[in-house]
Design a protein around this motif. Sequence first.
Motif, short mmCIF file in Angstrom:
data_model
loop_
_atom_site.label_atom_id
_atom_site.label_comp_id
_atom_site.label_asym_id
_atom_site.label_seq_id
_atom_site.Cartn_x
_atom_site.Cartn_y
_atom_site.Cartn_z
N TRP A 1 0.84 -1.21 0.00
CA TRP A 1 0.00 0.00 0.00
C TRP A 1 0.87 1.25 0.00
CZ3 TRP A 1 -3.09 -2.57 -2.10
CH2 TRP A 1 -4.29 -3.09 -1.65
N PHE B 1 -11.66 4.11 -1.40
CA PHE B 1 -11.71 2.67 -1.63
C PHE B 1 -13.15 2.18 -1.58
CE2 PHE B 1 -11.47 2.82 3.05
CZ PHE B 1 -12.46 1.90 3.42
N GLU C 1 -14.96 -1.70 -0.77
CA GLU C 1 -14.77 -3.11 -0.44
C GLU C 1 -16.10 -3.84 -0.53
OE1 GLU C 1 -12.69 -6.11 2.79
OE2 GLU C 1 -12.21 -3.97 2.79
N THR D 1 -8.56 -2.93 4.05
CA THR D 1 -8.84 -1.49 3.99
C THR D 1 -9.06 -0.83 5.34
OG1 THR D 1 -11.21 -1.92 3.75
CG2 THR D 1 -9.91 -1.74 1.71
N LEU E 1 -6.69 1.84 6.13
CA LEU E 1 -6.85 3.02 5.28
C LEU E 1 -8.00 3.89 5.79
CD1 LEU E 1 -6.49 1.25 1.81
CD2 LEU E 1 -4.70 2.30 3.20
N TRP F 1 -8.98 7.71 4.76
CA TRP F 1 -9.49 7.50 3.41
C TRP F 1 -11.02 7.50 3.44
CZ3 TRP F 1 -6.94 3.96 -0.65
CH2 TRP F 1 -5.56 4.21 -0.73
N GLY G 1 -14.26 5.75 2.33
CA GLY G 1 -14.51 4.37 1.96
C GLY G 1 -15.98 4.01 1.87
#
Length: 241
Positions: A25, A37, A39, A51, A54, A59, A61
């Motif tokens: 990463w 991101f 998932e 993740t 992150l 991040w 998400g």
Amino acid sequence: MQDYQDDTLLRVGPAGKIPGLSEKWTFLFGRRRRATFVEVGAYDGETASATACLADFGWRGWYIEPVPAFAELCRQRHEANAVTVAEYAVSNRSGTSALYVGGALSTLIKQQVEDYARVGWARRFHKGEEIVVETRTLDAALSEEGVPTGFDLLVISVEGAESLVLDGFQLERWRPKVVVVGADDPDGDFATNHRISATAASVRARMISAGYVEPYAGETGTLFVDLSWFQDRCKLLEANT
């Protein structure tokens, strides 16, 4: 928002899908906070997550998890993070489907459950629970959730339903920079399972034909990277050394 100055992004749990994920990463994304991101098949948002670290770092998400109890665990895990948890399954069509509940090995594919029953470590997950869940295509899900095209990372962890997810996904439109697919074919327990191997081979062929390269394939996950973006990333790293 500035690039981070500590090692927060490096703290990936040992149960992650890909060994050495923290280093991968960092190499691919650098020390960034402004990234996104998605998932698919989030489970509880922590166990074997690629993740969670992150999301913890900031991040944006989107987690997609069809089992209500697991989706709630995911919400609780990421209550303080900038994430959205959507409660449905991703498949090749929008509608409803049976889902076979087995913790982190929950799946839309009945034959996958039968295959797990033949493997010692996996058979304990499924106890015969079956529920009906709402389904959406990944195209519909991303559009509905407002995910931007060209987002940074897509993780697909759907226990044998990978082809169904990709059947409802316009890869050329969304073009995530990095894709992780939880394919089982390199694992010794499934290496001789022709159905699982064929699914993994089909996924791999789709990704390669779309211009992705495969820098890593392991027992529980395969990493694909957009070749054009990766080449630009390597040039940037070389210029900064």
